[in-house]
Scaffold this active site. Structure first.
Site, PDB file in Angstrom:
ATOM      1  N   CYS A 133      21.971 -30.048 -27.315  1.00 14.29           N
ATOM      2  CA  CYS A 133      22.509 -29.996 -28.678  1.00 14.29           C
ATOM      3  C   CYS A 133      21.484 -30.456 -29.726  1.00 14.29           C
ATOM      4  CB  CYS A 133      23.777 -30.833 -28.782  1.00 14.29           C
ATOM      5  SG  CYS A 133      23.650 -32.434 -27.970  1.00 14.29           S
ATOM      6  N   HIS A 245      25.578 -34.342 -35.101  1.00 17.34           N
ATOM      7  CA  HIS A 245      24.322 -35.031 -34.815  1.00 17.34           C
ATOM      8  C   HIS A 245      23.410 -34.958 -36.036  1.00 17.34           C
ATOM      9  CE1 HIS A 245      25.577 -35.390 -30.775  1.00 17.34           C
ATOM     10  NE2 HIS A 245      24.716 -34.608 -30.154  1.00 17.34           N
TER      11      HIS A 245
END
Length: 343
Positions: A133, A245
């Site tokens: 990710c 994130h």
């Protein structure tokens, strides 16, 4: 009906559910859809996005993949090791979210905005890997800048949300936060230290050189996807954020590039949303990126400590671009370039 016979494996987890949401949102051409999970969830019903259509969960152990076009896997490396070769051998192309096959030289590692042509090698194993990710959002930001000025070196510090550790990570942050407010114990179970009101500079296992596996993944995956010549060093940190994130990225280039030029390049780049006003709130934080497809870039500025250096802030929904969205985009790319079943 024109379309693909599609399998979503791990459909009951965070990423699997998100895969179903995105397949529905993007109106992916599906003629038949199967949702799979472990025997624990067999017989449960799960909604296909917000369509109101309920799907019965099947046991992956007993599922016959013959005749299915593609399978989106969100079942972890152990599950992939067991089932990906079986699906691939039956002619069902596996798009795998786990780390197991990412560095296999016979398996393309794809971010469609960055290296779409690499998918052409998928037939060697009939498996395509989805990157980590934190790597996925970073290479989306780096690619257009690399094309312009050639990146030499990247230093990245990540601020990764607990959803990257699955539902157990999200539950732990919620429960610890609540316990701290009422004066109860906040002992860690999923994480190595308390995550509520804290940051943990440790994601995945430690390697002999002192880096963690997550940090290693960012290095080797960036080289494989973007350019093996780029030097990368990463520090990966878990923060008390549920989804999204963030990354502070310092980039050193071969050639000259100003902050202004970088902004104009990023403004036009596929998959990127530039939000960069030099004022209070003129940047994106994780809470604003949840549910969005884009990789958001803010705080673009020149690094005065090196020749040809830039610093930027990069935020993305890790369940989307970092996992499920990228997998669906790979499926779209596979359909367009190779399977061509949907007119």
């Amino acid at each position: 009906m024109n379309g693909y016979r599609v399998v979503v494996a791990g459909a009951t987890g965070n990423v699997g559910r998100e895969m179903l949401n995105i397949l529905a949102e993007r109106e992916f051409p599906i003629s038949e859809l199967a949702v799979l999970a472990s025997s624990r969830s067999q017989g449960d019903e799960i909604e296909f996005g917000d369509t109101g259509r309920m799907l019965k969960v099947q046991n992956i152990e007993h599922f016959d993949p013959a005749g299915w076009d593609m399978a989106l896997f969100a079942i972890g490396s152990e599950g992939s090791k067991l089932h990906a070769p079986r699906f691939a051998a039956a002619g069902c192309t596996v798009i795998d979210n786990a780390s197991l096959y990412r560095m296999d030289p016979d398996v393309p590692l794809i971010v469609p905005e960055v290296n779409p042509h690499a998918i052409d090698g998928y037939r060697r194993r009939n498996i395509i890997a989805n990157p980590n990710c934190s790597t996925a959002q970073m290479v989306v930001a780096l690619k257009p800048l690399h094309d312009f000025a050639a990146i030499k070196r990247v230093v990245v510090s990540t601020y990764q949300s607990v959803s990257g550790a699955g539902k157990a990570g999200m539950d732990e942050l919620f429960e610890q936060s609540r316990n701290i407010f009422v004066g109860d114990s906040a002992e860690p179970k999923k994480f190595t230290k308390q995550i509520a009101f804290n940051v943990i500079p440790h994601i995945d296992s430690f390697l002999d050189d002192g880096f963690t596996k997550e940090e290693w993944k960012m290095v080797v995956e960036t080289k494989k996807i973007l350019d093996p010549k780029i030097k990368v060093v990463a520090t990966c940190v878990r923060v008390p954020v549920f989804v999204g994130h963030s990354e502070a990225i310092t980039i050193e280039f071969e050639n000259e590039i100003s902050a202004k030029k970088a902004q104009s390049i990023l403004r036009e780049a596929p998959g990127v949303m530039l939000v960069d006003k030099r004022e209070d709130g003129g940047y994106v934080t994780p809470t604003e990126c949840v549910g969005d497809y884009a990789t958001f870039i803010s705080r673009v500025r020149e690094d005065p400590t090196v020749d040809n250096g830039l610093v930027l802030w990069c935020v993305s929904d890790n369940l989307r671009k970092g996992a499920a969205l990228n997998a669906v985009q790979i499926a779209e790319l596979l359909g367009r370039r190779h399977l061509k079943k949907a007119a």
